[in-house]
Design a protein around this motif. Structure first.
Motif, PDB file in Angstrom:
ATOM      1  N   LEU A 118       8.412  15.551   1.923  1.00  0.00           N
ATOM      2  CA  LEU A 118       8.909  16.144   0.680  1.00  0.00           C
ATOM      3  C   LEU A 118       9.413  14.995  -0.170  1.00  0.00           C
ATOM      4  O   LEU A 118      10.233  14.203   0.293  1.00  0.00           O
ATOM      5  CB  LEU A 118      10.058  17.120   0.957  1.00  0.00           C
ATOM      6  N   MET A 119       8.941  14.898  -1.407  1.00  0.00           N
ATOM      7  CA  MET A 119       9.316  13.749  -2.237  1.00  0.00           C
ATOM      8  C   MET A 119       9.604  14.178  -3.675  1.00  0.00           C
ATOM      9  O   MET A 119       8.792  14.858  -4.303  1.00  0.00           O
ATOM     10  CB  MET A 119       8.183  12.714  -2.225  1.00  0.00           C
ATOM     11  N   SER A 120      10.767  13.772  -4.162  1.00  0.00           N
ATOM     12  CA  SER A 120      11.117  13.916  -5.582  1.00  0.00           C
ATOM     13  C   SER A 120      11.561  12.536  -6.064  1.00  0.00           C
ATOM     14  O   SER A 120      11.552  11.580  -5.297  1.00  0.00           O
ATOM     15  CB  SER A 120      12.242  14.937  -5.757  1.00  0.00           C
ATOM     16  N   LYS A 121      11.961  12.449  -7.322  1.00  0.00           N
ATOM     17  CA  LYS A 121      12.354  11.117  -7.813  1.00  0.00           C
ATOM     18  C   LYS A 121      13.623  10.598  -7.141  1.00  0.00           C
ATOM     19  O   LYS A 121      13.838   9.398  -7.071  1.00  0.00           O
ATOM     20  CB  LYS A 121      12.490  11.101  -9.332  1.00  0.00           C
ATOM     21  N   ASN A 122      14.465  11.494  -6.618  1.00  0.00           N
ATOM     22  CA  ASN A 122      15.735  11.072  -6.027  1.00  0.00           C
ATOM     23  C   ASN A 122      15.785  11.124  -4.503  1.00  0.00           C
ATOM     24  O   ASN A 122      16.751  10.659  -3.906  1.00  0.00           O
ATOM     25  CB  ASN A 122      16.881  11.948  -6.566  1.00  0.00           C
ATOM     26  N   LYS A 123      14.778  11.706  -3.894  1.00  0.00           N
ATOM     27  CA  LYS A 123      14.909  11.958  -2.458  1.00  0.00           C
ATOM     28  C   LYS A 123      13.534  12.019  -1.795  1.00  0.00           C
ATOM     29  O   LYS A 123      12.559  12.449  -2.409  1.00  0.00           O
ATOM     30  CB  LYS A 123      15.623  13.312  -2.287  1.00  0.00           C
ATOM     31  N   LYS A 124      13.492  11.601  -0.528  1.00  0.00           N
ATOM     32  CA  LYS A 124      12.266  11.708   0.259  1.00  0.00           C
ATOM     33  C   LYS A 124      12.652  12.053   1.695  1.00  0.00           C
ATOM     34  O   LYS A 124      13.511  11.397   2.282  1.00  0.00           O
ATOM     35  CB  LYS A 124      11.503  10.385   0.215  1.00  0.00           C
ATOM     36  N   VAL A 125      12.039  13.098   2.224  1.00  0.00           N
ATOM     37  CA  VAL A 125      12.309  13.544   3.592  1.00  0.00           C
ATOM     38  C   VAL A 125      10.977  13.677   4.312  1.00  0.00           C
ATOM     39  O   VAL A 125      10.037  14.274   3.768  1.00  0.00           O
ATOM     40  CB  VAL A 125      13.037  14.915   3.595  1.00  0.00           C
ATOM     41  N   THR A 126      10.889  13.109   5.497  1.00  0.00           N
ATOM     42  CA  THR A 126       9.681  13.245   6.314  1.00  0.00           C
ATOM     43  C   THR A 126      10.081  13.719   7.704  1.00  0.00           C
ATOM     44  O   THR A 126      11.055  13.242   8.270  1.00  0.00           O
ATOM     45  CB  THR A 126       8.924  11.903   6.412  1.00  0.00           C
ATOM     46  N   PHE A 127       9.326  14.683   8.215  1.00  0.00           N
ATOM     47  CA  PHE A 127       9.594  15.179   9.566  1.00  0.00           C
ATOM     48  C   PHE A 127       8.268  15.544  10.223  1.00  0.00           C
ATOM     49  O   PHE A 127       7.223  15.627   9.561  1.00  0.00           O
ATOM     50  CB  PHE A 127      10.532  16.395   9.533  1.00  0.00           C
TER      51      PHE A 127
END
Length: 195
Positions: A118-127
């Motif tokens: 999941l990626m936005s300009k302020n955050k990225k999460v990978t699982f």
């Protein structure tokens, strides 16, 4: 509920998979489909299976990096791999390759791992989510019937659990069924609600 939570984002599912789109829709997410061309799914040696799935989902998200920088987009990418022992089974090259893969899976337990980014300009999460799948011993006749009638050439491991082979060949699964379809929606929903 989730659409309200994500109302400040323009959600983009960067996947050509109709199964992923259907699952995301059924969870209640409003989204568009990303149209950027794919990446070559090559990963460095020495990664664990979980790391491979995460690496590939992050690789897919990288082509959208410029788009998120100047927008309110939330990009969702996913990559599903099938692992039998140490071997990673990708998408079959042709009919013979699909038959060979299914012969290997027949009578064995394997892992289906989906990496999601999941990626936005302020955050990225990978699982990554791992599901164990147990196939019964299948005859060559059953395998060839499935390959010829369902043509699973766009599927890692050469099968779709939601198709005939899943109904007739899979004895048990441990973990998320939807992960094997291609998107671990329960974990994805949880992560989106925290995003």
């Amino acid at each position: 509920m989730i659409s309200e939570h994500l109302k400040d984002f323009e959600v983009v599912l960067a996947s050509k998979s109709p199964r992923r789109a259907q699952l995301l829709k059924e969870v209640g997410v409003d989204f568009t489909i990303g149209t950027k061309s794919g990446v070559e799914e090559i990963f460095p040696r020495g990664l664990s299976h979980q790391e491979v799935a995460k690496y590939l989902s992050e690789l897919k998200s990288s082509v959208y990096q410029d788009e998120v920088t100047e927008s309110n987009k939330l990009i969702i990418t996913a990559d599903t791999i099938v692992c039998l022992g140490d071997e990673v089974l990708g998408k079959p090259a042709d009919r013979q390759d699909a038959i060979k893969m299914l012969q290997k899976l027949s009578g064995n337990k394997h892992s289906v791992i989906t990496g999601v980014t999941l990626m936005s300009k302020n955050k990225k999460v990978t699982f990554a989510v791992d599901t164990k799948v147990y196939f019964k011993q299948m005859s060559n006749q059953e395998i060839e019937y499935y390959v010829d009638h369902y043509k699973p050439f766009d599927k890692a491991g050469a099968y779709g659990i939601q198709e005939w082979i899943g109904m007739t060949g899979i004895e048990t699964i441990e973990g998320s069924y939807f992960n094997v379809v291609g998107l671990p929606v329960q974990k994805l929903y949880t992560e989106l609600m925290k995003f």
